[in-house]
Design a protein around this motif. Structure first.
Motif, PDB file in Angstrom:
ATOM      1  N   LYS A   4     -25.262 -25.815 -37.042  1.00 39.30           N
ATOM      2  CA  LYS A   4     -26.345 -24.966 -36.542  1.00 39.30           C
ATOM      3  C   LYS A   4     -27.512 -25.805 -36.036  1.00 39.30           C
ATOM      4  O   LYS A   4     -27.918 -26.766 -36.684  1.00 39.30           O
ATOM      5  N   ARG A   5     -28.056 -25.400 -34.878  1.00 36.08           N
ATOM      6  CA  ARG A   5     -29.247 -26.033 -34.329  1.00 36.08           C
ATOM      7  C   ARG A   5     -30.195 -24.921 -33.879  1.00 36.08           C
ATOM      8  O   ARG A   5     -29.920 -24.213 -32.914  1.00 36.08           O
ATOM      9  N   PHE A   6     -31.295 -24.761 -34.616  1.00 32.58           N
ATOM     10  CA  PHE A   6     -32.245 -23.682 -34.348  1.00 32.58           C
ATOM     11  C   PHE A   6     -33.194 -24.052 -33.211  1.00 32.58           C
ATOM     12  O   PHE A   6     -33.587 -25.215 -33.070  1.00 32.58           O
ATOM     13  N   SER A   7     -33.578 -23.044 -32.410  1.00 29.48           N
ATOM     14  CA  SER A   7     -34.531 -23.257 -31.328  1.00 29.48           C
ATOM     15  C   SER A   7     -35.907 -23.548 -31.920  1.00 29.48           C
ATOM     16  O   SER A   7     -36.178 -23.233 -33.081  1.00 29.48           O
ATOM     17  N   LYS A   8     -36.773 -24.122 -31.115  1.00 34.99           N
ATOM     18  CA  LYS A   8     -38.119 -24.467 -31.587  1.00 34.99           C
ATOM     19  C   LYS A   8     -38.903 -23.249 -32.039  1.00 34.99           C
ATOM     20  O   LYS A   8     -39.683 -23.324 -32.981  1.00 34.99           O
ATOM     21  N   ASP A   9     -38.699 -22.109 -31.374  1.00 30.71           N
ATOM     22  CA  ASP A   9     -39.425 -20.897 -31.766  1.00 30.71           C
ATOM     23  C   ASP A   9     -38.745 -20.158 -32.925  1.00 30.71           C
ATOM     24  O   ASP A   9     -39.273 -19.179 -33.436  1.00 30.71           O
ATOM     25  N   GLY A  10     -37.559 -20.617 -33.336  1.00 29.69           N
ATOM     26  CA  GLY A  10     -36.877 -20.048 -34.486  1.00 29.69           C
ATOM     27  C   GLY A  10     -36.206 -18.709 -34.249  1.00 29.69           C
ATOM     28  O   GLY A  10     -35.741 -18.070 -35.183  1.00 29.69           O
ATOM     29  N   LYS A  11     -36.104 -18.277 -32.983  1.00 28.83           N
ATOM     30  CA  LYS A  11     -35.522 -16.973 -32.684  1.00 28.83           C
ATOM     31  C   LYS A  11     -34.037 -17.031 -32.352  1.00 28.83           C
ATOM     32  O   LYS A  11     -33.341 -16.033 -32.429  1.00 28.83           O
ATOM     33  N   LYS A  12     -33.571 -18.184 -31.955  1.00 25.77           N
ATOM     34  CA  LYS A  12     -32.169 -18.368 -31.572  1.00 25.77           C
ATOM     35  C   LYS A  12     -31.600 -19.575 -32.305  1.00 25.77           C
ATOM     36  O   LYS A  12     -32.329 -20.457 -32.751  1.00 25.77           O
ATOM     37  N   CYS A  13     -30.284 -19.589 -32.405  1.00 25.28           N
ATOM     38  CA  CYS A  13     -29.613 -20.721 -33.029  1.00 25.28           C
ATOM     39  C   CYS A  13     -28.337 -21.016 -32.259  1.00 25.28           C
ATOM     40  O   CYS A  13     -27.545 -20.111 -31.977  1.00 25.28           O
ATOM     41  N   ARG A  14     -28.146 -22.261 -31.915  1.00 24.97           N
ATOM     42  CA  ARG A  14     -26.898 -22.714 -31.288  1.00 24.97           C
ATOM     43  C   ARG A  14     -25.945 -23.037 -32.425  1.00 24.97           C
ATOM     44  O   ARG A  14     -26.224 -23.900 -33.265  1.00 24.97           O
ATOM     45  N   VAL A  15     -24.824 -22.326 -32.477  1.00 29.07           N
ATOM     46  CA  VAL A  15     -23.840 -22.538 -33.524  1.00 29.07           C
ATOM     47  C   VAL A  15     -22.577 -23.113 -32.898  1.00 29.07           C
ATOM     48  O   VAL A  15     -22.036 -22.540 -31.946  1.00 29.07           O
ATOM     49  N   ILE A  16     -22.137 -24.239 -33.417  1.00 29.67           N
ATOM     50  CA  ILE A  16     -20.870 -24.829 -33.004  1.00 29.67           C
ATOM     51  C   ILE A  16     -19.843 -24.434 -34.066  1.00 29.67           C
ATOM     52  O   ILE A  16     -19.997 -24.760 -35.239  1.00 29.67           O
ATOM     53  N   PHE A  17     -18.834 -23.709 -33.638  1.00 29.72           N
ATOM     54  CA  PHE A  17     -17.742 -23.286 -34.505  1.00 29.72           C
ATOM     55  C   PHE A  17     -16.614 -24.292 -34.328  1.00 29.72           C
ATOM     56  O   PHE A  17     -16.174 -24.529 -33.195  1.00 29.72           O
ATOM     57  N   GLU A  18     -16.162 -24.889 -35.426  1.00 28.83           N
ATOM     58  CA  GLU A  18     -15.109 -25.894 -35.353  1.00 28.83           C
ATOM     59  C   GLU A  18     -13.983 -25.570 -36.321  1.00 28.83           C
ATOM     60  O   GLU A  18     -14.225 -25.153 -37.452  1.00 28.83           O
ATOM     61  N   LEU A  19     -12.780 -25.775 -35.844  1.00 25.29           N
ATOM     62  CA  LEU A  19     -11.579 -25.611 -36.663  1.00 25.29           C
ATOM     63  C   LEU A  19     -10.888 -26.963 -36.753  1.00 25.29           C
ATOM     64  O   LEU A  19     -10.683 -27.611 -35.728  1.00 25.29           O
ATOM     65  N   PRO A  20     -10.499 -27.398 -37.944  1.00 20.70           N
ATOM     66  CA  PRO A  20      -9.836 -28.702 -38.071  1.00 20.70           C
ATOM     67  C   PRO A  20      -8.417 -28.675 -37.512  1.00 20.70           C
ATOM     68  O   PRO A  20      -7.799 -27.607 -37.377  1.00 20.70           O
ATOM     69  N   ALA A  21      -7.894 -29.839 -37.205  1.00 14.67           N
ATOM     70  CA  ALA A  21      -6.538 -29.960 -36.666  1.00 14.67           C
ATOM     71  C   ALA A  21      -5.492 -29.419 -37.627  1.00 14.67           C
ATOM     72  O   ALA A  21      -4.404 -29.017 -37.202  1.00 14.67           O
ATOM     73  N   GLU A  22      -5.814 -29.358 -38.905  1.00 13.52           N
ATOM     74  CA  GLU A  22      -4.858 -28.884 -39.916  1.00 13.52           C
ATOM     75  C   GLU A  22      -4.419 -27.441 -39.715  1.00 13.52           C
ATOM     76  O   GLU A  22      -3.455 -27.001 -40.336  1.00 13.52           O
TER      77      GLU A  22
END
Length: 98
Positions: A4-22
Motif C-alpha cells: 500500500k502507498r497512500f496519497s499525500k492527502d490521505g484520500k486514495k491508496c495505490r494497492v499492489i496486489f501480488e500472488l506468489p509463483a506457488e
C-alpha cells in the motif's frame, strides 16, 4: 501480498496486489467489490518469477472484498490479506482495509 502507498492527502491508496509463483497458474485476474467481480477488468501481469501482480488506486476509509481468479477455473484468496470474511458461497473473501 498487498503493498500500500497512500496519497499525500490521505484520500486514495495505490494497492499492489501480488500472488506468489506457488499458486502454479497460467493466468490470474483480480476480482472484487471495486470492479463488480468482473473477471476481465483487472488481469494480472505474470512476472518472470511466475508471480502475478496488478495495481489499483482505491478510496481510503473502506474495506474491499476481493479474490483472485486463476486459469479461468478456480478462486484463490490472498494468503496475506488484511482479513477474511465469509461469503454467500460458503467460502471466504480476502479483505483489503484502507
Amino acid at each position: 501480498m498487498l503493498k500500500k502507498r497512500f496519497s499525500k492527502d490521505g484520500k486514495k491508496c495505490r494497492v499492489i496486489f501480488e500472488l506468489p509463483a506457488e499458486v502454479s497458474a497460467g493466468t490470474a485476474a483480480l476480482c472484487g467489490e471495486f470492479n463488480n467481480w468482473e473477471k476481465e477488468v483487472n488481469p494480472m501481469k505474470k512476472l518472470k518469477s511466475g508471480a502475478f501482480s496488478v495495481g489499483l488506486t482505491l478510496e481510503v476509509g473502506k474495506e474491499y472484498r476481493f479474490r483472485y481468479w486463476l486459469d479461468d477455473a478456480r478462486w484463490e484468496n490472498d494468503w496475506e490479506a488484511d482479513a477474511y470474511k465469509p461469503n454467500e458461497f460458503g467460502s471466504e473473501d480476502s479483505i483489503v482495509a484502507l
